[in-house]
Design an enzyme around this catalytic site. Structure first.
Site, PDB file in Angstrom:
ATOM      1  N   ASN A 158      36.597  46.142  54.364  1.00 19.21           N
ATOM      2  CA  ASN A 158      36.646  45.122  55.434  1.00 19.21           C
ATOM      3  C   ASN A 158      38.082  44.664  55.704  1.00 19.21           C
ATOM      4  O   ASN A 158      38.308  43.748  56.480  1.00 19.21           O
ATOM      5  CB  ASN A 158      35.740  43.921  55.107  1.00 19.21           C
ATOM      6  CG  ASN A 158      36.248  43.086  53.959  1.00 19.21           C
ATOM      7  OD1 ASN A 158      37.274  43.409  53.340  1.00 19.21           O
ATOM      8  ND2 ASN A 158      35.565  42.000  53.657  1.00 19.21           N
ATOM      9  N   SER A 214      40.080  42.896  54.138  1.00 20.48           N
ATOM     10  CA  SER A 214      40.436  41.507  53.838  1.00 20.48           C
ATOM     11  C   SER A 214      41.686  41.455  52.958  1.00 20.48           C
ATOM     12  O   SER A 214      42.399  40.457  52.962  1.00 20.48           O
ATOM     13  CB  SER A 214      39.278  40.781  53.151  1.00 20.48           C
ATOM     14  OG  SER A 214      39.008  41.371  51.905  1.00 20.48           O
ATOM     15  N   ASP A 237      31.470  45.432  55.394  1.00 20.17           N
ATOM     16  CA  ASP A 237      31.490  44.468  54.295  1.00 20.17           C
ATOM     17  C   ASP A 237      30.405  44.853  53.288  1.00 20.17           C
ATOM     18  O   ASP A 237      29.268  45.115  53.690  1.00 20.17           O
ATOM     19  CB  ASP A 237      31.213  43.066  54.875  1.00 20.17           C
ATOM     20  CG  ASP A 237      31.507  41.975  53.875  1.00 20.17           C
ATOM     21  OD1 ASP A 237      30.893  41.962  52.792  1.00 20.17           O
ATOM     22  OD2 ASP A 237      32.378  41.128  54.180  1.00 20.17           O
ATOM     23  N   SER A 269      36.961  45.555  34.257  1.00 24.03           N
ATOM     24  CA  SER A 269      38.290  45.092  33.841  1.00 24.03           C
ATOM     25  C   SER A 269      38.292  44.750  32.360  1.00 24.03           C
ATOM     26  O   SER A 269      37.283  44.288  31.809  1.00 24.03           O
ATOM     27  CB  SER A 269      38.621  43.837  34.652  1.00 24.03           C
ATOM     28  OG  SER A 269      39.723  43.161  34.089  1.00 24.03           O
ATOM     29  N   TYR A 325      36.483  35.067  37.727  1.00 22.03           N
ATOM     30  CA  TYR A 325      36.689  36.487  38.067  1.00 22.03           C
ATOM     31  C   TYR A 325      36.094  37.378  36.979  1.00 22.03           C
ATOM     32  O   TYR A 325      35.329  38.315  37.249  1.00 22.03           O
ATOM     33  CB  TYR A 325      38.191  36.759  38.229  1.00 22.03           C
ATOM     34  CG  TYR A 325      38.531  38.221  38.229  1.00 22.03           C
ATOM     35  CD1 TYR A 325      38.191  39.036  39.305  1.00 22.03           C
ATOM     36  CD2 TYR A 325      39.156  38.808  37.122  1.00 22.03           C
ATOM     37  CE1 TYR A 325      38.476  40.394  39.282  1.00 22.03           C
ATOM     38  CE2 TYR A 325      39.442  40.161  37.102  1.00 22.03           C
ATOM     39  CZ  TYR A 325      39.101  40.946  38.181  1.00 22.03           C
ATOM     40  OH  TYR A 325      39.365  42.289  38.154  1.00 22.03           O
ATOM     41  N   LYS A 350      32.825  40.240  36.885  1.00 22.81           N
ATOM     42  CA  LYS A 350      32.883  41.631  36.406  1.00 22.81           C
ATOM     43  C   LYS A 350      31.834  41.847  35.320  1.00 22.81           C
ATOM     44  O   LYS A 350      31.155  42.873  35.286  1.00 22.81           O
ATOM     45  CB  LYS A 350      34.281  41.959  35.869  1.00 22.81           C
ATOM     46  CG  LYS A 350      35.343  42.051  36.948  1.00 22.81           C
ATOM     47  CD  LYS A 350      35.139  43.286  37.827  1.00 22.81           C
ATOM     48  CE  LYS A 350      36.044  43.318  39.021  1.00 22.81           C
ATOM     49  NZ  LYS A 350      35.747  44.376  39.990  1.00 22.81           N
ATOM     50  N   PHE A 352      42.887  48.325  32.395  1.00 20.44           N
ATOM     51  CA  PHE A 352      43.836  47.405  31.782  1.00 20.44           C
ATOM     52  C   PHE A 352      44.782  46.922  32.897  1.00 20.44           C
ATOM     53  O   PHE A 352      44.300  46.396  33.886  1.00 20.44           O
ATOM     54  CB  PHE A 352      44.449  48.042  30.520  1.00 20.44           C
ATOM     55  CG  PHE A 352      43.454  47.878  29.380  1.00 20.44           C
ATOM     56  CD1 PHE A 352      42.241  48.575  29.399  1.00 20.44           C
ATOM     57  CD2 PHE A 352      43.646  46.953  28.379  1.00 20.44           C
ATOM     58  CE1 PHE A 352      41.263  48.360  28.424  1.00 20.44           C
ATOM     59  CE2 PHE A 352      42.681  46.731  27.391  1.00 20.44           C
ATOM     60  CZ  PHE A 352      41.501  47.441  27.421  1.00 20.44           C
ATOM     61  N   LEU A 408      52.519  40.387  37.331  1.00 21.32           N
ATOM     62  CA  LEU A 408      53.912  40.517  36.921  1.00 21.32           C
ATOM     63  C   LEU A 408      54.708  41.551  37.738  1.00 21.32           C
ATOM     64  O   LEU A 408      55.755  41.224  38.303  1.00 21.32           O
ATOM     65  CB  LEU A 408      53.966  40.882  35.422  1.00 21.32           C
ATOM     66  CG  LEU A 408      55.361  41.066  34.843  1.00 21.32           C
ATOM     67  CD1 LEU A 408      56.157  39.763  34.903  1.00 21.32           C
ATOM     68  CD2 LEU A 408      55.278  41.568  33.400  1.00 21.32           C
TER      69      LEU A 408
HETATM   70  C1  WQD Z   1      50.883  40.089  32.728  1.00 22.38           C
HETATM   71  C2  WQD Z   1      51.815  39.348  31.782  1.00 22.38           C
HETATM   72  C3  WQD Z   1      51.739  36.968  32.043  1.00 22.38           C
HETATM   73  C4  WQD Z   1      53.413  36.991  36.113  1.00 22.38           C
HETATM   74  C5  WQD Z   1      45.309  39.847  35.290  1.00 22.38           C
HETATM   75  C6  WQD Z   1      43.821  39.740  35.229  1.00 22.38           C
HETATM   76  C7  WQD Z   1      43.204  41.074  34.968  1.00 22.38           C
HETATM   77  C8  WQD Z   1      43.682  42.106  35.955  1.00 22.38           C
HETATM   78  C9  WQD Z   1      45.168  42.131  36.031  1.00 22.38           C
HETATM   79  C10 WQD Z   1      42.691  42.543  38.055  1.00 22.38           C
HETATM   80  C11 WQD Z   1      51.188  38.106  31.168  1.00 22.38           C
HETATM   81  C12 WQD Z   1      53.085  37.494  32.422  1.00 22.38           C
HETATM   82  C13 WQD Z   1      52.919  37.347  34.870  1.00 22.38           C
HETATM   83  C14 WQD Z   1      54.648  36.287  36.202  1.00 22.38           C
HETATM   84  C15 WQD Z   1      54.808  36.357  33.788  1.00 22.38           C
HETATM   85  N1  WQD Z   1      43.134  41.786  37.211  1.00 22.38           N
HETATM   86  N2  WQD Z   1      53.605  37.036  33.726  1.00 22.38           N
HETATM   87  N3  WQD Z   1      55.282  36.003  35.025  1.00 22.38           N
HETATM   88  O1  WQD Z   1      47.142  38.279  33.323  1.00 22.38           O
HETATM   89  O2  WQD Z   1      47.186  40.481  32.086  1.00 22.38           O
HETATM   90  O3  WQD Z   1      45.770  40.266  34.023  1.00 22.38           O
HETATM   91  O4  WQD Z   1      45.662  40.823  36.235  1.00 22.38           O
HETATM   92  O5  WQD Z   1      42.224  42.757  38.968  1.00 22.38           O
HETATM   93  O6  WQD Z   1      41.842  40.942  35.025  1.00 22.38           O
HETATM   94  O7  WQD Z   1      43.454  38.853  34.210  1.00 22.38           O
HETATM   95  O8  WQD Z   1      48.223  40.345  34.371  1.00 22.38           O
HETATM   96  O9  WQD Z   1      50.248  40.776  35.682  1.00 22.38           O
HETATM   97  O10 WQD Z   1      49.196  38.481  35.791  1.00 22.38           O
HETATM   98  O11 WQD Z   1      50.344  39.188  33.691  1.00 22.38           O
HETATM   99  O12 WQD Z   1      55.431  36.076  32.771  1.00 22.38           O
HETATM  100  O13 WQD Z   1      55.115  35.938  37.277  1.00 22.38           O
HETATM  101  O14 WQD Z   1      52.940  38.889  32.527  1.00 22.38           O
HETATM  102  O15 WQD Z   1      51.829  35.729  31.393  1.00 22.38           O
HETATM  103  O16 WQD Z   1      51.708  37.992  29.860  1.00 22.38           O
HETATM  104  P1  WQD Z   1      47.102  39.735  33.355  1.00 22.38           P
HETATM  105  P2  WQD Z   1      49.517  39.686  34.982  1.00 22.38           P
END
Ligand code: WQD
Length: 338
Positions: free
Chosen positions: A33, A35, A59, A125, A149, A153, A178, A200
């Protein structure tokens, strides 16, 4: 040629998977969709694949639209990516998360049952495991999601396990991702987050190209080697290829399964930033802040089941992930927007 309905096929992981499907001689039918995806991604995918790609703008909560797409294209299986995926947002939009992720999956299963197809590959996930009781997580680690979230899942995993047991949809592959990062090696498709990235890697590359000032490191006082959070980052192309291995397994009649998709290696926030500094050849400013609510210090996969069952392992390393994500960012500083 086998047609596969790919819900969310225009998104980040979906687009990379569609290219792999085409390479394997299958025909993806993208059902999206838009979005959180762009029609420009489709143009880029067509250019990379050298073929037109069928797209249905629809959708997953709309039974008629899903049914029609399955029937019109005679789909033999579904890869179900479509869903909402921001942890923070899920805490303030719980109704929407259950609606799209859980009810949307139920609609897809109903349409599959009606059409008499029973192969589904589902994007789950690692977040379903919650706070680690042991590491690496194996697939039999207790499940205990800590965000809305994650709950959605987990709810879908339970739903899929029930319909498999009832025999209504027998060939169910649950893939627990992961932390997918990286991009296609062409630099033409990649992740294009709306607004401020939550994750990140997209944040780091936006700092590296000057769109943002500094990476906020959320906590450097964790019980990890350098104090920052540790995750199992996996290249999106490795992840995409795992979907092919999953389909092959279902096609061969080897039955339902659940596997982790990771590399098995943990990398810290500081190591990821260092990887991107190497890729872009400049230093990336950081600022250390407090821990992010709900974060876990460290987790990574035991990916051995995927290897044993599917013959799949991740082949690309952190250097590959950073190089490819940086190439995508450098060539497309505003994602698919001009
Ligand atoms: C990774 C590490 C942060 C951003 C989440 C969801 C998971 C999956 C992926 C999917 C952590 C650190 C992050 C920043 C930082 N979702 N960080 N500064 O939290 O492992 O997983 O996203 O669809 O289900 O839970 O991934 O990339 O947000 O964080 O220091 O600006 O980077 O604290 O240690 P996370 P992330």
């Amino acid at each position: 040629m086998q047609s596969i309905l790919v819900t969310g096929g225009a998104g980040y992981i979906g687009s990379h998977t569609c290219l792999e499907l085409i390479k394997s001689g299958r025909k993806p039918i993208i059902f999206d969709n838009f979005s959180n995806a762009s029609s420009r991604a489709i143009e880029r995918m067509e250019e990379l694949a050298g073929t037109e790609i069928e797209v249905v703008n629809g959708d997953v909560r709309n039974y008629e639209q899903v049914s029609k797409a399955i029937e019109d294209y005679n789909c033999e299986a579904v890869i179900h990516f479509a869903g909402l995926k921001a942890v923070g947002e899920s805490e303030v939009r719980a109704m929407d998360y259950h609606d799209v992720n859980v009810i949307g999956t139920h609609v897809v299963l109903r349409a599959m049952k009606q059409a008499g197809i029973d192969k589904i590959v589902f994007s789950s996930s690692a977040t379903v495991y919650g706070v680690p009781k042991f590491l690496p997580y194996t697939e039999d680690h207790p499940r205990n999601a800590t965000s809305t979230y994650g709950q959605t899942k987990l709810s879908v995993e339970y739903m899929l396990e029930d319909v498999r047991r009832s025999g209504e949809i027998k060939n169910v592959a649950i893939l627990r991702y992961f932390n997918p990062i990286g991009a296609h090696s062409s630099g033409r498709i990649g992740e294009a987050p709306n607004g401020i990235p939550n994750n990140l890697a997209p944040y780091v590359v936006q700092v590296a190209c000057g769109k943002r000032d500094a990476v906020n490191i959320w906590g450097d006082d964790y019980d990890t080697p350098d104090g920052t959070g540790v995750r199992d980052y996996i290249h999106v192309v490795d992840l995409a290829q795992a979907h092919l291995a999953a389909l092959d397994h279902l096609d061969a009649g080897k039955g339902a399964f659940t596997v982790n998709l990771g590399t098995g290696n943990g990398s810290s926030v500081k190591e990821v930033i260092a990887g991107f500094e190497k890729a872009c050849g400049k230093s990336i400013p950081v600022s250390v802040g407090p821990r992010r609510a709900g974060d876990i210090a460290c987790f990574y996969a035991d990916p051995s089941s995927a290897e044993k069952l599917l013959g799949w392992t991740a082949k690309l390393n952190m250097d590959d992930m950073c190089r490819d994500q940086w190439r995508w960012q450098e060539n497309n500083p505003n994602g698919y927007e001009d």
